[in-house]
Design a protein around this motif. Sequence first.
Motif, PDB file in Angstrom:
ATOM      1  N   VAL A 118      -7.848  -0.745  -3.951  1.00  0.00           N
ATOM      2  CA  VAL A 118      -8.369  -1.415  -2.746  1.00  0.00           C
ATOM      3  C   VAL A 118      -9.280  -0.699  -2.091  1.00  0.00           C
ATOM      4  CG1 VAL A 118      -8.238  -2.574  -0.798  1.00  0.00           C
ATOM      5  CG2 VAL A 118      -6.542  -3.169  -2.742  1.00  0.00           C
ATOM      6  N   VAL A 119     -10.583  -0.729  -1.904  1.00  0.00           N
ATOM      7  CA  VAL A 119     -11.469  -0.051  -1.146  1.00  0.00           C
ATOM      8  C   VAL A 119     -11.825  -0.734   0.177  1.00  0.00           C
ATOM      9  CG1 VAL A 119     -13.634   1.108  -0.832  1.00  0.00           C
ATOM     10  CG2 VAL A 119     -12.427   1.110  -3.088  1.00  0.00           C
ATOM     11  N   ALA A 120     -11.319   0.204   1.394  1.00  0.00           N
ATOM     12  CA  ALA A 120     -11.810  -0.360   2.638  1.00  0.00           C
ATOM     13  C   ALA A 120     -12.602   0.681   3.577  1.00  0.00           C
ATOM     14  CB  ALA A 120     -10.500  -0.785   3.298  1.00  0.00           C
ATOM     15  N   ALA A 121     -13.487   0.308   4.418  1.00  0.00           N
ATOM     16  CA  ALA A 121     -14.080   0.981   5.382  1.00  0.00           C
ATOM     17  C   ALA A 121     -14.264   0.331   6.798  1.00  0.00           C
ATOM     18  CB  ALA A 121     -15.525   1.305   4.906  1.00  0.00           C
ATOM     19  N   ASP A 122     -14.565   1.090   7.821  1.00  0.00           N
ATOM     20  CA  ASP A 122     -14.408   0.611   9.081  1.00  0.00           C
ATOM     21  C   ASP A 122     -15.501   1.867   9.781  1.00  0.00           C
ATOM     22  OD1 ASP A 122     -13.221  -1.070  11.393  1.00  0.00           O
ATOM     23  OD2 ASP A 122     -13.594   0.766  12.306  1.00  0.00           O
ATOM     24  N   ILE A 155     -12.987   5.729   5.621  1.00  0.00           N
ATOM     25  CA  ILE A 155     -12.757   5.072   4.207  1.00  0.00           C
ATOM     26  C   ILE A 155     -11.549   5.097   3.726  1.00  0.00           C
ATOM     27  CG2 ILE A 155     -13.600   5.141   1.838  1.00  0.00           C
ATOM     28  CD1 ILE A 155     -16.250   6.762   2.761  1.00  0.00           C
ATOM     29  N   CYS A 156     -10.953   4.105   2.994  1.00  0.00           N
ATOM     30  CA  CYS A 156      -9.527   4.336   2.248  1.00  0.00           C
ATOM     31  C   CYS A 156      -9.572   3.715   1.107  1.00  0.00           C
ATOM     32  CB  CYS A 156      -8.392   3.392   3.287  1.00  0.00           C
ATOM     33  SG  CYS A 156      -6.963   3.553   2.702  1.00  0.00           S
ATOM     34  N   LEU A 157      -9.158   4.519   0.122  1.00  0.00           N
ATOM     35  CA  LEU A 157      -8.740   4.016  -1.245  1.00  0.00           C
ATOM     36  C   LEU A 157      -7.173   3.957  -1.450  1.00  0.00           C
ATOM     37  CD1 LEU A 157      -9.904   3.150  -4.336  1.00  0.00           C
ATOM     38  CD2 LEU A 157      -9.327   5.754  -4.853  1.00  0.00           C
ATOM     39  N   LEU A 158      -6.828   2.625  -1.796  1.00  0.00           N
ATOM     40  CA  LEU A 158      -5.273   2.808  -1.771  1.00  0.00           C
ATOM     41  C   LEU A 158      -5.029   1.695  -2.878  1.00  0.00           C
ATOM     42  CD1 LEU A 158      -2.508   2.579  -0.471  1.00  0.00           C
ATOM     43  CD2 LEU A 158      -3.217   0.861   0.791  1.00  0.00           C
ATOM     44  N   LEU A 188     -12.876  -4.892  -2.983  1.00  0.00           N
ATOM     45  CA  LEU A 188     -13.589  -4.258  -1.747  1.00  0.00           C
ATOM     46  C   LEU A 188     -12.875  -5.234  -0.527  1.00  0.00           C
ATOM     47  CD1 LEU A 188     -15.458  -2.851  -0.163  1.00  0.00           C
ATOM     48  CD2 LEU A 188     -17.190  -4.735  -0.547  1.00  0.00           C
ATOM     49  N   ALA A 189     -12.214  -4.348   0.199  1.00  0.00           N
ATOM     50  CA  ALA A 189     -11.770  -5.197   1.563  1.00  0.00           C
ATOM     51  C   ALA A 189     -12.600  -5.331   2.674  1.00  0.00           C
ATOM     52  CB  ALA A 189     -10.202  -4.498   1.822  1.00  0.00           C
ATOM     53  N   SER A 190     -13.735  -5.959   2.345  1.00  0.00           N
ATOM     54  CA  SER A 190     -14.614  -6.240   3.566  1.00  0.00           C
ATOM     55  C   SER A 190     -15.453  -7.492   2.985  1.00  0.00           C
ATOM     56  CB  SER A 190     -15.661  -5.009   3.237  1.00  0.00           C
ATOM     57  OG  SER A 190     -16.673  -5.154   4.367  1.00  0.00           O
ATOM     58  N   ASN A 191     -15.864  -8.206   4.266  1.00  0.00           N
ATOM     59  CA  ASN A 191     -16.901  -9.268   4.093  1.00  0.00           C
ATOM     60  C   ASN A 191     -18.289  -8.733   4.704  1.00  0.00           C
ATOM     61  OD1 ASN A 191     -15.161 -11.247   3.144  1.00  0.00           O
ATOM     62  ND2 ASN A 191     -14.406 -11.651   5.104  1.00  0.00           N
ATOM     63  N   SER A 192     -18.461  -7.623   4.551  1.00  0.00           N
ATOM     64  CA  SER A 192     -19.932  -6.907   5.268  1.00  0.00           C
ATOM     65  C   SER A 192     -20.900  -7.338   3.951  1.00  0.00           C
ATOM     66  CB  SER A 192     -19.768  -5.520   5.559  1.00  0.00           C
ATOM     67  OG  SER A 192     -20.980  -4.985   5.510  1.00  0.00           O
ATOM     68  N   PRO A 193     -21.965  -7.968   4.081  1.00  0.00           N
ATOM     69  CA  PRO A 193     -22.959  -8.173   3.301  1.00  0.00           C
ATOM     70  C   PRO A 193     -23.491  -6.794   2.874  1.00  0.00           C
ATOM     71  CG  PRO A 193     -23.423  -9.138   5.184  1.00  0.00           C
ATOM     72  CD  PRO A 193     -22.120  -8.700   5.435  1.00  0.00           C
TER      73      PRO A 193
END
Length: 199
Positions: free
Chosen positions: A70-74, A111-114, A11-16
């Motif tokens: 890798v999963v990322a979101a914005d 959302i991106c899965l890479l 998970l490419a995020s520091n969001s709790p």
Amino acid sequence: MIYRTLKPFVLASNSPRRKDFLTDLGLDFRIEAREIDESPLTAEDPTLYVERMAKRKASVVADLFPGEYVVAADTAVCLGETILGKPADEQDAVEMLLALSGRSHVVRSGICLLNRQLNREVVLSVATDVHFVEFDAAVARSYVKTGESLDKAGAYGIQGSGAFLVGRVSGSYTNVVGLPLAETINVLKNEKIIDSSIN
């Protein structure tokens, strides 16, 4: 445990909040986030912006771990075509909130899965309509004084005390919190990264 993890992912995020959503479903993952420039391009379409940010966040982490998913979101709060980021200070937060008072806005997430090694990329976006009740500057200032505004796009957190500002939501609630969970789970299932815990 509702889901089981079939393939490790990052998970490419520091969001709790994003971490808690996935952890609560029983998923096993690790967190590897990197800072990026989140400035919108001139006249950038809000949907394209959140998709670009999600891809960029996933890409910088995938460069370090090319063989892993890798999963990322914005997430962005959008008033018309204007993207409201995190407020610069308390006064900026008050001004953002007053601009949203009594009006509808759209919360968009990309959302991106890479997986760099497999040359696999999935990108999508989700939009939720949010309508704020009407309130005055004194209420906005009081809410900002709680400290909840300053690290959140649009200067409010629907999952916290900022919930009192929201009159109605049309669409994904978890999207407004910061991760459209149903859509994210569908991507992970479709890629056979996770599965239900009972078969």
